[in-house]
Design a protein around this motif. Structure first.
Motif, short mmCIF file in Angstrom:
data_model
loop_
_atom_site.label_atom_id
_atom_site.label_comp_id
_atom_site.label_asym_id
_atom_site.label_seq_id
_atom_site.Cartn_x
_atom_site.Cartn_y
_atom_site.Cartn_z
N VAL A 121 13.59 36.21 83.91
CA VAL A 121 13.47 37.44 84.76
C VAL A 121 14.31 37.86 84.42
O VAL A 121 14.30 39.68 83.72
N ALA A 122 15.84 38.20 84.69
CA ALA A 122 16.65 38.84 84.39
C ALA A 122 17.51 38.50 82.83
O ALA A 122 17.11 39.51 82.51
N ARG A 123 16.58 37.57 82.17
CA ARG A 123 16.72 37.49 80.40
C ARG A 123 16.33 38.73 80.21
O ARG A 123 16.42 39.27 78.93
N GLY A 124 14.74 38.77 80.83
CA GLY A 124 14.22 39.73 80.13
C GLY A 124 13.19 39.30 78.44
O GLY A 124 13.85 38.13 78.03
N PRO A 125 12.15 39.73 77.86
CA PRO A 125 11.75 40.93 79.02
C PRO A 125 10.45 40.02 80.05
O PRO A 125 10.23 38.39 80.13
N ALA A 126 10.48 40.73 81.03
CA ALA A 126 9.81 39.84 82.50
C ALA A 126 7.94 39.87 81.80
O ALA A 126 7.53 40.20 81.12
N PRO A 127 7.73 37.96 81.68
CA PRO A 127 6.58 37.86 82.47
C PRO A 127 5.23 38.62 82.81
O PRO A 127 5.61 39.24 83.53
N GLU A 128 4.14 38.41 81.44
CA GLU A 128 3.32 39.98 82.13
C GLU A 128 2.20 39.20 83.25
O GLU A 128 1.91 39.98 83.70
N ASP A 129 2.59 38.19 83.30
CA ASP A 129 1.52 36.55 84.11
C ASP A 129 1.91 35.75 84.46
O ASP A 129 2.99 34.73 83.95
N MET A 130 1.11 34.77 85.57
CA MET A 130 2.15 33.81 86.25
C MET A 130 2.56 32.58 85.24
O MET A 130 3.20 31.94 84.91
N ALA A 131 1.29 32.21 83.83
CA ALA A 131 1.29 31.63 83.30
C ALA A 131 2.29 31.47 82.00
O ALA A 131 3.29 30.32 82.06
N SER A 132 2.48 32.46 82.01
CA SER A 132 4.09 32.42 80.97
C SER A 132 5.26 32.62 81.58
O SER A 132 5.59 32.08 81.01
N LEU A 133 5.20 33.65 83.25
CA LEU A 133 6.78 32.94 83.96
C LEU A 133 6.35 31.04 83.78
O LEU A 133 7.32 31.05 84.29
N ILE A 134 5.72 30.82 84.64
CA ILE A 134 5.39 28.79 84.46
C ILE A 134 6.09 28.41 83.23
O ILE A 134 6.77 27.30 83.77
N ALA A 135 5.37 28.75 82.35
CA ALA A 135 6.09 28.45 80.53
C ALA A 135 6.93 28.70 80.26
O ALA A 135 7.81 27.49 80.01
N SER A 136 8.40 29.75 80.27
CA SER A 136 8.98 30.21 81.11
C SER A 136 10.04 29.15 81.16
O SER A 136 10.94 28.89 80.91
N CYS A 137 9.51 29.19 82.56
CA CYS A 137 10.30 28.26 83.39
C CYS A 137 10.18 26.62 83.12
O CYS A 137 11.28 26.30 83.08
N ALA A 138 9.15 25.94 82.19
CA ALA A 138 9.17 24.39 81.84
C ALA A 138 10.39 25.05 81.12
O ALA A 138 10.90 23.60 80.44
N MET A 139 10.30 25.56 79.78
CA MET A 139 11.31 25.64 78.91
C MET A 139 12.75 25.61 79.25
O MET A 139 13.31 25.18 78.90
N VAL A 140 13.20 26.45 79.97
CA VAL A 140 14.64 27.38 80.87
C VAL A 140 15.13 25.37 81.25
O VAL A 140 16.12 25.66 82.21
N ARG A 141 14.06 24.31 82.21
CA ARG A 141 14.59 23.96 83.05
C ARG A 141 15.42 22.82 82.82
O ARG A 141 15.75 22.27 81.56
N GLY A 142 16.17 22.29 83.27
CA GLY A 142 17.11 21.75 82.66
C GLY A 142 18.19 22.59 82.65
O GLY A 142 19.57 22.36 82.19
N SER A 143 18.35 24.05 81.96
CA SER A 143 19.57 24.86 81.38
C SER A 143 19.98 25.54 82.29
O SER A 143 20.76 26.56 81.69
N VAL A 144 19.75 26.02 83.43
CA VAL A 144 19.79 27.14 84.24
C VAL A 144 20.72 26.01 86.26
O VAL A 144 19.89 24.71 86.54
N PRO A 145 21.69 26.68 86.76
CA PRO A 145 22.14 24.82 87.68
C PRO A 145 21.26 25.88 88.87
O PRO A 145 21.31 26.49 88.83
N VAL A 146 20.86 24.72 89.76
CA VAL A 146 20.65 24.61 90.41
C VAL A 146 21.05 24.72 91.82
O VAL A 146 21.00 22.92 91.68
N PRO A 147 22.17 24.57 92.77
CA PRO A 147 22.83 24.38 93.35
C PRO A 147 22.06 23.52 94.31
O PRO A 147 22.68 22.71 94.67
N GLU A 148 20.82 23.63 95.38
CA GLU A 148 20.15 22.86 96.35
C GLU A 148 18.85 22.92 95.76
O GLU A 148 18.07 23.45 95.56
N PRO A 149 19.04 21.46 94.95
CA PRO A 149 17.09 21.40 94.20
C PRO A 149 16.25 20.55 95.44
O PRO A 149 14.98 20.95 95.36
N ASP A 150 17.14 20.13 96.69
CA ASP A 150 16.33 19.87 97.28
C ASP A 150 16.55 20.13 98.35
O ASP A 150 17.00 20.94 99.46
#
Length: 185
Positions: A121-150
């Motif tokens: 969402v910060a990189r924009g443009p914000a996805p218009e639906d949940m499916a687009s958001l999920i797909a975008s998240c899958a594409m950037v998986r591994g490239s965004v630090p997640v301090p506490e994944p568990d």
């Protein structure tokens, strides 16, 4: 049809039911109640068990409701129905995917998905639906630090462990409600 978010932990009596109930509450608090179908399950659950007493306590302290909850097993039918699957840990996600690998692109840990979605969402443009958001998240998986994944399993531990897990869950689902609410309403 409303999109479905499924929260998954081990026995579906501690973390995932707290996430389910708090997410419903935080969506309602943000004015998006009823816009998402919310469920929970466990990879080694026994159907019909009540939420652990300490999980009930910490859920109620955060404004949630533990009434009429019954655990259920995470099976392929439940996974096939879910648009987004959010697990408590990477290990649970791996165990779930061993049985249902087709759920890979829509399965994340809860804290991982929130971090990825906020970045998308910060990189924009914000996805218009949940499916687009999920797909975008899958594409950037591994490239965004997640301090506490568990989110650690508090089962059988001191009350402070339940409080810590609920605090992490509440923070994540509050942020998730702010992200998903506007695009599913």
């Amino acid at each position: 049809m409303r999109p479905t978010v499924l929260f998954v932990c081990v026995a579906n009596i501690c973390r995932s039911p707290v996430a389910e109930r708090l997410f419903e509450l935080r969506l309602a608090d943000a004015g998006f109640g009823g816009s998402v179908e919310v469920a929970s399950a466990g990879v080694r659950a026994i159907d019909g068990r009540e939420m652990a007493p300490e999980s009930q306590r910490t859920l109620v302290e955060r404004g949630g409701n533990a009434e009429r909850f019954g655990s259920r097993i995470c099976d392929t039918e439940l996974l096939a129905h879910a648009d987004l699957v959010l697990t408590a840990t990477r290990g649970i996600r791996s165990a779930m995917l061993a049985d249902t690998p087709q759920a890979l692109r829509r399965s994340f840990t809860l804290t991982e998905f929130v971090a990825l979605a906020e970045e998308v969402v910060a990189r924009g443009p914000a996805p218009e639906d949940m499916a687009s958001l999920i797909a975008s998240c899958a594409m950037v998986r591994g490239s965004v630090p997640v301090p506490e994944p568990d989110i650690a399993d508090p089962y059988g531990k001191a009350p402070k462990n339940y409080d810590l897990a609920a605090e992490q869950i509440d923070d994540a689902v509050t942020r998730l409600a702010a992200l998903l609410g506007p695009i599913v309403a």
